[in-house]
Design an enzyme around this catalytic site. Sequence first.
Site, PDB file in Angstrom:
ATOM      1  NE  ARG A   1      -4.145  -1.944   1.916  1.00  0.00           N
ATOM      2  CZ  ARG A   1      -5.103  -2.276   2.768  1.00  0.00           C
ATOM      3  NH1 ARG A   1      -5.036  -1.862   4.030  1.00  0.00           N
ATOM      4  NH2 ARG A   1      -6.119  -3.017   2.377  1.00  0.00           N
TER       5      ARG A   1
ATOM      6  CE1 TYR B   1      -2.286  -3.572  -9.550  1.00  0.00           C
ATOM      7  CE2 TYR B   1      -0.950  -1.610  -9.814  1.00  0.00           C
ATOM      8  CZ  TYR B   1      -1.332  -2.859 -10.238  1.00  0.00           C
ATOM      9  OH  TYR B   1      -0.752  -3.395 -11.355  1.00  0.00           O
ATOM     10  CD  GLU B   2      -1.515  -4.620  -3.304  1.00  0.00           C
ATOM     11  OE1 GLU B   2      -2.030  -5.298  -2.407  1.00  0.00           O
ATOM     12  OE2 GLU B   2      -0.983  -5.114  -4.302  1.00  0.00           O
ATOM     13  N   GLY B   3      -6.379  -2.455  -2.437  1.00  0.00           N
ATOM     14  CA  GLY B   3      -7.499  -1.882  -1.711  1.00  0.00           C
ATOM     15  C   GLY B   3      -7.848  -0.517  -2.255  1.00  0.00           C
TER      16      GLY B   3
END
Length: 598
Positions: A298, A439-441
């Site tokens: 993140r 991406y990544e949440g």
Amino acid sequence: MSDYKAPLADMQFVLRELAGLDDYAQWPGCEDVSADLVDAILDEAGKFAGEVLAPLNAVGDREGAKFAGDAVTTAPGWRAAYTQFREAGWTGLACSPDYGGQGLPMLLYTVVSEIWKSANMAFALCPMLTNGAINALMARGSDALKDRYLPKMVSGEWTGTMNLTEPQAGSDLAAVRTRAEPQADGSYRITGQKIFITYGEHDLTDNIIHLVLARLPNAPEGVKGISLFAVPKFLVNDDGTPGARNDLRCVSLEHKLGIHASPTCVMAYGDNGGATGYLIGEANRGLEIMFIMMNEARFAVGLEGLALAERATQHAVAYARDRVQGFDVAEKNGARVPIIRHPDVRRMLMLMRCQTEAMRALACVVAAAHDRAHHHADAAERERSQAFVDLMIPVVKGWCTETGIDVASLGVQVHGGMGYIEETGAAQYLRDARITTIYEGTTAIQANDLIGRKIARDGGAAARAVIADIGNVVAELLASDDAHCRAIAPLLASGADAMERGTAFICAQWAQDIRVAHAAAFPLLRLFGIVCGGWQMARAALAAQRLLKAGEGDAGFLNAKLVTARAYADQLLSQAPALGHAATSGAASSLQLPEESF
């Protein structure tokens, strides 16, 4: 397509004046970190990025990765560039010396990572994910797994991936269905399908180590029943060489809006009986372990927003200097001028520049806090630094990626109609940036993390510690004899007030009406990002003024820093009260329309 030049002067200023690079030599494990070492590494990284990676960026966008059978071929020039990258030792920059790494701090890795991502984001995704996999194995892998995989991963000879998402699950990892059956020899048979696996298959290395979330038989339902496994593309022989092909394969590549050269794979595990995997850490604690990798990812994706903003800004400035169109508004009878002379183009370029500088400053300050949390001799300082990092991770990820899209969009606008034409290159940065908020949440997931795990959980203590630090900077600005610094002070103070009101609102609503708290999350995250970026720009202005008074440094650079800090305050910090209102007063109204009315 403009050339990329690493912004070394701004990076060096941020490292020394904001991130406290000079303190590193006092910390255990960082004794060898010096300004000379950092400058040498940044200089080499800038050269490699400008000469090798940046020229491949447009090639990769145009040619993309190719899929045939179950094999993926990377874009022209990718393999040679990766070989140079690996042989230069860049993969192991921040990795443990126990496995061949250089053991350098996260702060240095952060600025070097920005350089890779600016030069060629699609390329940089591969070593980014490998680094995350390395750190997850370092944290929870057995000695046997570390010895088997880490030396080759740290050297860059093998790469790593993160396998979370499944077709039916998306971000809801509680719905993961991939299965892991224990075997007599201590290994596991992995069966299932994963989607959106970046660099899940490629031709850059002779092995890929996949970190895969799966469920053991009779595991608890939900996220408490997920385990993590290392599943190599090729099983590893006793001598460390790749052996038999494992039962896993790429079955297709996604066709995407951007980052075309980064293969985004659909991966099938166990079509012929089961892929061999090895448990990492304890059973049913896989998500906990994966969050080691995910939090780093993140932060790294936040850097992508910053990096693409830097590249889009450089591109737009180069175009604005060269593109001759129209007249100077103050000299209507004069000659036609480059569009950089037009006030609104200057406004856009200044917005692009000051936001990019603010993102860089905040990211580096967070990276430095990460290093303090791991290396500082004082336990209380380590704890305080970790609390700050935890609070800021969703802000860096969410705010920097949203802002990166805004900046890349402004870059297209600077180009006018030519920005919409692919040949100019401006559109690629916008297309590449668009995935970063997902991406990544997604940004909503980051915002929910901010209000729930980071604000409500500790009653707003970590947030109020940051607000207090901002208040100290406001006092310094008010005491300054510089007009720019004094002008920033009330805008930063009003931003801190909005943060305080937002923090109090979340703490109250979390208990009263959690739906309202979640409706406030996104504007609150944007508020935190803008104000914390302004906080760092204010610190930069104070540092620039101090150096100017002492007759030190490059006066042109320092005066420009004062101007960009003032512009950030005028254009961005001025938005903070409105965002505070949107969070605290606008949250409830966003939920009032009946569902059937949409």
